[in-house]
Design a protein around this motif. Structure first.
Motif, short mmCIF file in Angstrom:
data_model
loop_
_atom_site.label_atom_id
_atom_site.label_comp_id
_atom_site.label_asym_id
_atom_site.label_seq_id
_atom_site.Cartn_x
_atom_site.Cartn_y
_atom_site.Cartn_z
N ARG A 79 0.84 -1.20 0.00
CA ARG A 79 0.00 0.00 0.00
C ARG A 79 0.87 1.25 0.00
NH1 ARG A 79 -2.99 0.97 5.36
NH2 ARG A 79 -0.89 1.64 5.88
N ASP A 80 1.90 1.26 0.86
CA ASP A 80 2.78 2.41 0.94
C ASP A 80 3.55 2.61 -0.37
OD1 ASP A 80 1.89 2.93 3.48
OD2 ASP A 80 3.61 2.01 4.48
N GLN A 81 3.91 1.52 -1.02
CA GLN A 81 4.58 1.64 -2.30
C GLN A 81 3.66 2.26 -3.35
OE1 GLN A 81 5.94 -2.35 -3.08
NE2 GLN A 81 7.91 -2.01 -2.05
N VAL A 82 2.39 1.87 -3.33
CA VAL A 82 1.42 2.45 -4.26
C VAL A 82 1.29 3.95 -4.01
CG1 VAL A 82 -1.03 2.51 -4.89
CG2 VAL A 82 0.13 0.31 -4.60
N VAL A 83 1.22 4.35 -2.75
CA VAL A 83 1.12 5.77 -2.42
C VAL A 83 2.33 6.51 -2.94
CG1 VAL A 83 1.13 7.42 -0.50
CG2 VAL A 83 -0.40 5.45 -0.43
N GLU A 84 3.52 5.98 -2.78
CA GLU A 84 4.74 6.64 -3.26
C GLU A 84 4.74 6.79 -4.78
OE1 GLU A 84 7.01 8.31 -1.54
OE2 GLU A 84 5.64 7.84 0.11
N VAL A 85 4.29 5.77 -5.48
CA VAL A 85 4.23 5.85 -6.94
C VAL A 85 3.26 6.96 -7.36
CG1 VAL A 85 3.42 4.65 -9.01
CG2 VAL A 85 4.91 3.47 -7.39
N ILE A 86 2.12 7.02 -6.72
CA ILE A 86 1.13 8.05 -7.05
C ILE A 86 1.70 9.44 -6.76
CG2 ILE A 86 -1.13 9.00 -6.41
CD1 ILE A 86 -2.03 6.07 -6.02
N LYS A 87 2.37 9.59 -5.63
CA LYS A 87 2.96 10.88 -5.28
C LYS A 87 3.96 11.33 -6.36
CE LYS A 87 2.85 10.96 -0.25
NZ LYS A 87 3.71 10.93 0.95
N ARG A 88 4.82 10.40 -6.80
CA ARG A 88 5.80 10.75 -7.83
C ARG A 88 5.11 11.12 -9.13
NH1 ARG A 88 8.74 6.40 -5.57
NH2 ARG A 88 7.95 5.01 -7.16
N TYR A 89 4.06 10.41 -9.49
CA TYR A 89 3.36 10.67 -10.74
C TYR A 89 2.69 12.04 -10.75
CZ TYR A 89 -0.01 10.24 -14.51
OH TYR A 89 -0.75 10.47 -15.64
N LEU A 90 2.13 12.44 -9.62
CA LEU A 90 1.36 13.68 -9.58
C LEU A 90 2.19 14.92 -9.35
CD1 LEU A 90 -1.77 12.46 -7.61
CD2 LEU A 90 -1.58 12.94 -10.06
N LYS A 91 3.46 14.80 -9.06
CA LYS A 91 4.28 15.99 -8.79
C LYS A 91 4.81 16.57 -10.06
CE LYS A 91 5.30 15.08 -4.13
NZ LYS A 91 6.05 15.32 -3.04
#
Length: 91
Positions: A79-91
């Motif tokens: 779950r935390d890995q998914v959150v990190e991927v999303i954060k990188r994508y949206l920045k």
């Protein structure tokens, strides 16, 4: 729900974004078409987009953390890995 729990913070961010968009509207209305005007408009658009992406990221992260419980669909680590991927994508 995370949006209710964080309502005040989310509304503050939304109001700041509204202010940026209203500033952009004023810049467009007052623009003379000169290079400096266009540069400022582009900077304001980029800032507004960044603010919207940050808000989206916060909402998605809250949703994932709230609704994807460990031991159900995915592990906490995943779950935390998914959150990190999303954060990188949206920045």
């Amino acid at each position: 729900m995370h949006t209710v729990r964080n309502r005040k913070k989310l509304l503050e961010r939304t109001r700041k974004i509204r202010g940026q968009i209203e500033g952009l509207e004023r810049l467009l209305e007052e623009s003379t078409g000169e290079g400096d005007d266009v540069s400022l408009i582009l900077q304001t658009v980029a800032s507004s987009r960044g603010a919207l992406n940050g808000l989206m990221c916060e909402l998605i992260e809250g949703h994932i953390r709230e609704h994807v419980q460990s031991g159900h669909e995915i592990s906490v680590r995943d779950r935390d890995q998914v959150v990190e991927v999303i954060k990188r994508y949206l920045k």
